[in-house]
Design a protein around this motif. Structure first.
Motif, short mmCIF file in Angstrom:
data_model
loop_
_atom_site.label_atom_id
_atom_site.label_comp_id
_atom_site.label_asym_id
_atom_site.label_seq_id
_atom_site.Cartn_x
_atom_site.Cartn_y
_atom_site.Cartn_z
N ASP A 14 0.79 -1.12 0.13
CA ASP A 14 -0.06 0.15 0.03
C ASP A 14 0.91 1.38 -0.01
O ASP A 14 0.45 2.34 -0.58
CB ASP A 14 -1.14 0.14 1.32
CG ASP A 14 -2.04 -1.14 0.99
OD1 ASP A 14 -2.43 -1.58 0.05
OD2 ASP A 14 -2.59 -1.21 2.19
N GLU A 15 2.09 1.30 0.72
CA GLU A 15 2.63 2.66 1.02
C GLU A 15 4.23 2.29 0.58
O GLU A 15 4.56 3.37 -0.07
CB GLU A 15 2.52 3.09 2.40
CG GLU A 15 1.18 3.25 2.71
CD GLU A 15 0.97 3.88 4.25
OE1 GLU A 15 1.65 4.94 4.42
OE2 GLU A 15 0.07 3.53 4.97
N VAL A 16 4.92 1.28 1.12
CA VAL A 16 6.27 1.42 0.87
C VAL A 16 6.82 1.19 -0.67
O VAL A 16 7.68 1.62 -1.04
CB VAL A 16 7.01 0.16 1.78
CG1 VAL A 16 8.47 0.09 1.62
CG2 VAL A 16 6.78 0.34 3.27
N LEU A 17 6.00 0.20 -1.33
CA LEU A 17 6.41 0.12 -2.49
C LEU A 17 6.22 1.18 -3.66
O LEU A 17 7.10 1.72 -4.14
CB LEU A 17 5.65 -1.34 -3.20
CG LEU A 17 5.65 -1.63 -4.55
CD1 LEU A 17 7.32 -1.75 -4.98
CD2 LEU A 17 4.95 -2.67 -5.09
N PRO A 18 5.24 1.91 -3.44
CA PRO A 18 4.81 3.01 -4.24
C PRO A 18 6.09 4.22 -3.92
O PRO A 18 6.34 4.82 -4.72
CB PRO A 18 3.14 3.65 -3.77
CG PRO A 18 2.82 2.16 -3.47
CD PRO A 18 3.65 1.57 -2.68
N ALA A 19 6.36 4.22 -2.63
CA ALA A 19 7.07 5.36 -2.31
C ALA A 19 8.58 5.00 -2.81
O ALA A 19 9.27 6.08 -2.96
CB ALA A 19 7.15 5.40 -0.79
N LEU A 20 8.98 3.75 -3.04
CA LEU A 20 10.31 3.46 -3.41
C LEU A 20 10.52 3.32 -5.02
O LEU A 20 11.62 3.22 -5.36
CB LEU A 20 10.64 2.02 -2.98
CG LEU A 20 10.89 2.13 -1.17
CD1 LEU A 20 11.20 0.78 -0.80
CD2 LEU A 20 11.87 3.16 -0.78
N GLU A 21 9.32 3.31 -5.67
CA GLU A 21 9.54 3.32 -6.98
C GLU A 21 9.70 4.63 -7.79
O GLU A 21 9.62 5.77 -7.15
CB GLU A 21 7.79 2.88 -7.62
CG GLU A 21 7.62 1.58 -7.25
CD GLU A 21 8.08 0.34 -8.21
OE1 GLU A 21 8.34 0.66 -9.68
OE2 GLU A 21 8.92 -0.22 -7.72
#
Length: 232
Positions: free
Chosen positions: A145-152
């Motif tokens: 929900d949050e970590v993956l989008p922030a690291l892309e």
């Protein structure tokens, strides 16, 4: 799909010889036994750097993996293909993994190795995420929900997040060890990505204050695809 995730260690300067023998004598034979080697990476940074290779093989199911294992055993008995590999090996560790439910999915079919040899090779960071058994659901929810989008970001993609089916961290109907594979276009992109997690206050809080407490330990390696890796 399920995947065989394997570590091969060849210390004391024997890795290059191991890679030569594997590509010449084993690569096509193992593919012919019903598995597809989709990833092969040398460790650049981390334990056994310069002496270890990680492999990722793709199978339709656990039954297909078991059938492949039997064909390899029979081949070994009759042709002894692996005899030339053994003098170069110190250790081999294998786990069976599957894609996490919300992970980007791998291709079902792959081009031949020869068709990809001239394709650019990037770099991969592989992280082993060791989780408490009671935190896996919360971890995966926050991660996707949050970590993956922030690291892309440009030049950075998540190749896959895998949960362990057989091997360290596996348990009844679940897993508390995940393997994250992230691709970087080049080393400069990897360095910027890492520095952003220190320099961006919001990202730093997300990673260090919210995500990190859901992990017991994170082990990280930097990998370089070998010439015969399909994942590049």
């Amino acid at each position: 799909m399920i995947y065989q995730h394997r570590l091969i260690v060849a210390r004391s300067g024997r890795l290059e010889k191991r890679n030569e023998v594997f590509e010449r004598e084993m690569l096509s034979a193992l593919d012919g036994h019903g598995s597809v080697l989709i990833g092969a990476w040398e460790v650049l940074m981390g334990p056994d750097a310069g002496s270890a290779v990680y492999q990722l093989r793709q199978f339709d199911s656990l039954a297909a993996w078991e059938q492949h294992q039997e064909r390899v055993r029979l081949d070994r008995q009759h042709k002894g293909r692996q005899a030339n590999l053994y003098p170069s090996l110190d250790a081999v560790d294998t786990a069976i993994v599957r894609m996490a439910e919300r992970s980007p999915q791998m291709a079902a079919t792959w081009p031949s190795v020869d068709a990809l040899r001239d394709s650019p090779r990037g770099f991969f960071e592989q992280r082993f995420l060791h989780l408490r058994p009671d935190s896996v659901q919360d971890h995966h929810a926050l991660y996707f929900d949050e970590v993956l989008p922030a690291l892309e970001c440009d030049g950075v993609t998540l190749a896959g997040l895998f949960d362990t089916v057989i091997g360290p961290g596996s348990m009844n109907a679940g897993s508390h060890r995940s393997i994250e594979l992230r691709r970087f276009a080049d080393l400069a992109t990897w360095q910027r990505w890492r520095e952003a997690q220190d320099n961006d206050p919001a990202l730093r809080r997300l990673v260090r204050e919210r995500w990190a407490p859901l992990t017991e330990r994170v082990d990280s390696l930097l990998l370089r695809p070998l010439p015969y890796s399909r994942m590049r």
